[in-house]
Design an enzyme around this catalytic site. Structure first.
Site, short mmCIF file in Angstrom:
data_model
loop_
_atom_site.label_atom_id
_atom_site.label_comp_id
_atom_site.label_asym_id
_atom_site.label_seq_id
_atom_site.Cartn_x
_atom_site.Cartn_y
_atom_site.Cartn_z
CG ASP A 1 -2.16 -0.95 0.88
OD1 ASP A 1 -2.99 -0.62 0.03
OD2 ASP A 1 -2.21 -2.04 1.47
CE1 TYR B 1 -8.54 -3.91 6.81
CE2 TYR B 1 -8.45 -4.92 4.65
CZ TYR B 1 -8.59 -5.03 6.02
OH TYR B 1 -8.80 -6.24 6.59
N1 ABN Z 1 -5.19 -2.09 -1.08
C1 ABN Z 1 -4.84 -1.93 -2.42
C2 ABN Z 1 -5.28 -0.65 -3.02
C3 ABN Z 1 -4.98 0.54 -2.42
C4 ABN Z 1 -5.41 1.71 -3.00
C5 ABN Z 1 -6.12 1.70 -4.17
C6 ABN Z 1 -6.41 0.49 -4.77
C7 ABN Z 1 -5.99 -0.67 -4.17
CU CU Z 2 -7.48 -7.16 7.49
#
Ligand code: ABN
Ligand code: CU
Length: 656
Positions: free
Chosen positions: A299, A383
């Site tokens: 990320d 997330y």
């Molecule tokens: N968790 C992967 C992700 C982050 C930001 C945008 C797309 C995908």
């Molecule tokens: Cu998790």
């Protein structure tokens, strides 16, 4: 261009200047990165030591562009000279992906005939294509396509109504998008199809809660009041609070960066850390079915904790008396994106700092603690990660990460077995097992740059029960293993021995304990990387192979998965922690060193995590050990302090 501090992020004007300088030579490029190229450590140290008399380090922009045909240009721009001082066209590398790039994908997906066909097979008529959404991820790495073409994988969802949570309606196929052609070049379709389920939505918004009986009404107001304002002071981006002082930086990738961290120890400012930041994370998912092996987001390196950062809101993301810092980030077209309130700074009550009552005479001291929080929150598609750097009055630094937001989901057919690789958290919603592994970079400066790392294990005496040195068998001690080389320093967590790591200045011993001045890394959520050695994730995420790596400090060795993370194969360890550790023979004893700590959690999703996850906290501590003469916080005014003679009425109660 005047600037407050050499580590201040580039201002909007500086970003624009760097863009203009690049454009003068390279037209028709998209800007992926325009970021502060941090001054070299030697130069920076000199400036910090003699601010008024030494030369201020030059302001230099680190730039990365994408040119037509997907060519990637990396360069440095000297902002005073308005000149490109370094430029390379690199091959086979894909720079960080921006949210703007991701947003282009959804439109293409909705209008692609082959995607429309797959949607129809899934049970979505053409008239409902406007209800189809996708979370585009970088492809990670797919051996069929390699690294030369910039690719994204579109994780597909359906949203029956605009306000529904799309992660409840995942689709089972995965289009692959070519960013240069701006088109879909392939679709991965599973052998067994899972048609779209149309269960009633489970939502978390107000209308949904009201429809189910409404919000609870038994919460009384809880007010935070700081009538005289906060106890910290900010000078530009340098903060002082309760003997602490440091600089608060921010960049597109790591988000918050704390530098030049020191503590005023009775009038003597002592250096502790040169630079602290979260430098990478990887989230590998554990479903072996193709193409889920590609679901392992980096990320920070692939999307950027800065690029994805939220604009924080008073009373929501943080309460009390807040000071905010904004962020300036480049957009693809070279303009500047302003993020208001990217960082919040505030104090919170932190319970009891220390207390003691003497049972025989009722004398007592109770002192309450305060903590200083520097926070950002970023949204990585589904997330949320709240990153809090917390400073304590006792000399401890805490990194607390709270995970919330929404699970990444995949479809599961009625009656299908998840085979243990995931949990059906709601009908038709399979949330795959995954890990969140973060990498913390600790550039230590404990009473000076030359530091040594010891691994510390709580172990029983080696001597058997009944032997002269352990007659009663009760002996135990802190076994300290000096990590002398980069090879030896590749170490793992051991819960059974409460393993910690001491960052020490062996040149400075505590007058009483005779032990080196140190900061201890205390981290108890340290799962091993579950993807196996030799797996794609293991190859790409060298930093996650061990809980701790230590390297000798070198300028520009900042990001352990490499400068350009999307679509790395990990086949060679070039550019990243694997390369920096080298053959393991380099000495890291009494040297300027960097400790890389990987920690995190393994997440087996449960229905309680759906449709939105209650925040799960995780903590890493950096605690002073043999650093201060004694408890450094005894001068924090107590709430209650009565001596034995005062209890007996023989002494006067001192003014608090
Ligand atoms: N968790 C992967 C992700 C982050 C930001 C945008 C797309 C995908
Ligand atoms: Cu998790």
């Amino acid at each position: 261009m005047a600037s407050h501090h050499p580590l201040d992020p580039l201002s909007a004007a500086e970003i624009q200047l760097a863009v203009a300088v690049v454009r003068a030579t390279h037209q028709n490029v998209f800007f992926n990165v325009v970021n502060l190229h941090e001054p070299r450590k030697a130069e920076m140290t000199k400036w910090l030591e003699h601010r008024s008399s030494s030369v201020r380090p030059r302001r230099v922009a680190d730039v990365c562009v994408i040119a037509p045909g997907g060519r990637v240009g990396d360069g440095l721009v000297d902002l005073a000279d308005k000149k490109i001082v370094e430029w390379n066209w690199v091959r086979g590398k894909q720079p960080i992906i921006t949210l703007e790039e991701l947003q282009l994908v959804e439109h293409v997906v909705r209008t692609d005939p082959k995607v429309i066909e797959q949607c129809e097979i899934s049970g979505i008529p053409r008239e409902e294509m406007h209800k189809v959404y996708c979370d585009p991820w970088t492809i990670g790495f797919d051996e069929r396509f390699g690294s030369n073409v910039r690719l994204q994988q579109a994780l597909m969802y359906f949203r029956p109504n605009l306000d529904d949570c799309q992660y409840q309606y995942p689709l089972d196929f995965c289009p692959i998008y070519d960013a240069d052609k701006q088109s879909i070049i392939h679709i991965d379709v599973p052998r067994t199809r899972r048609p779209l389920r149309r269960e009633p939505p489970i939502n978390y918004h107000s209308d949904a809660i009201n429809a189910q009986g409404g919000f609870r009404t038994n919460l009384k107001p809880l007010e935070i009041s700081q009538p005289e304002g906060p106890s910290f002071s900010l000078n530009g981006r340098e903060i002082e609070w309760q003997n602490w002082s440091f600089h608060i930086g921010f960049n597109y990738r790591e988000g918050i960066v704390l530098s030049d961290i020191g503590y005023n120890d009775k009038g003597n400012r002592r250096s502790i850390f040169n630079r602290l930041s979260l430098v990478e994370m990887v989230v590998p998912y554990g479903n072996p079915e193709h193409p889920h092996q590609r679901k392992h987001a980096f990320d920070l390196g692939e999307y950027g904790a800065g690029y994805m950062t939220n604009s924080l809101k008073l009373g929501c993301d943080c309460k009390g008396y807040i000071r905010y810092l904004d962020a300036e980030l480049p957009s693809r077209d070279g303009s500047v994106r302003h993020v208001k309130n990217a960082i919040c700074i505030h104090e919170e009550d932190n319970g009891i700092l220390f207390k003691h009552t003497d049972f025989r005479d009722d004398s007592v001291i109770v002192t309450r603690a305060r903590k200083l929080i520097i926070q950002q929150i970023f949204t990585a598609a589904n997330y949320e990660y709240a990153i809090q750097w917390i400073f304590h009055q006792d000399g401890t630094i805490q990194l607390e990460i709270k995970l919330t937001g929404i699970l990444n989901t995949y479809s599961i057919a009625d009656g299908e077995d998840s085979h243990g690789w995931g949990t059906e958290v709601a009908p038709g919603v399979n949330a795959h097992n995954h890990q969140h592994l973060f990498c913390l970079r600790i550039d230590s400066n404990i009473d000076g740059p030359n530091n040594t790392v010891f691994m510390v294990d709580a172990v029983a005496s080696d001597d058997p029960v009944g032997s002269p040195n352990n007659k009663y068998g009760n002996a135990f001690y802190a076994k300290k293993t000096k990590l002398c080389t980069t090879g030896q320093a590749k170490t793992d967590y051991n819960h059974a021995t409460s393993r910690t790591w001491d960052l020490c200045n062996t040149n400075k011993l505590h007058p009483s304990s005779k032990k080196p001045s140190s900061y201890k890394l205390v981290s108890r959520e340290v799962p091993g990387l579950l993807p196996k050695p030799g797996s794609l994730v293991w190859k790409r995420a060298a930093f996650a192979r061990h809980a701790v790596h230590v390297t000798k400090y070198r300028d520009d060795q900042l990001w352990p998965a490499g400068r350009h993370v999307p679509q790395t194969s990990g086949e060679t360890d070039a550019d990243g922690l694997g390369e920096w550790v080298g053959n393991g023979s380099e000495s890291i004893e009494n040297e300027d060193i960097v400790l890389w700590h990987t920690f995190g959690l393994t997440h087996f999703p449960a229905p309680e995590d759906f449709p939105i996850m209650p925040a799960e906290p995780m903590t890493v501590l950096l605690r002073p050990r043999n650093f201060f003469q004694n408890n450094p916080a005894m001068d924090v005014p107590p709430q209650r302090c009565i001596t034995a003679s005062q209890v007996a009425g023989k002494g006067s109660v001192s003014r608090l």
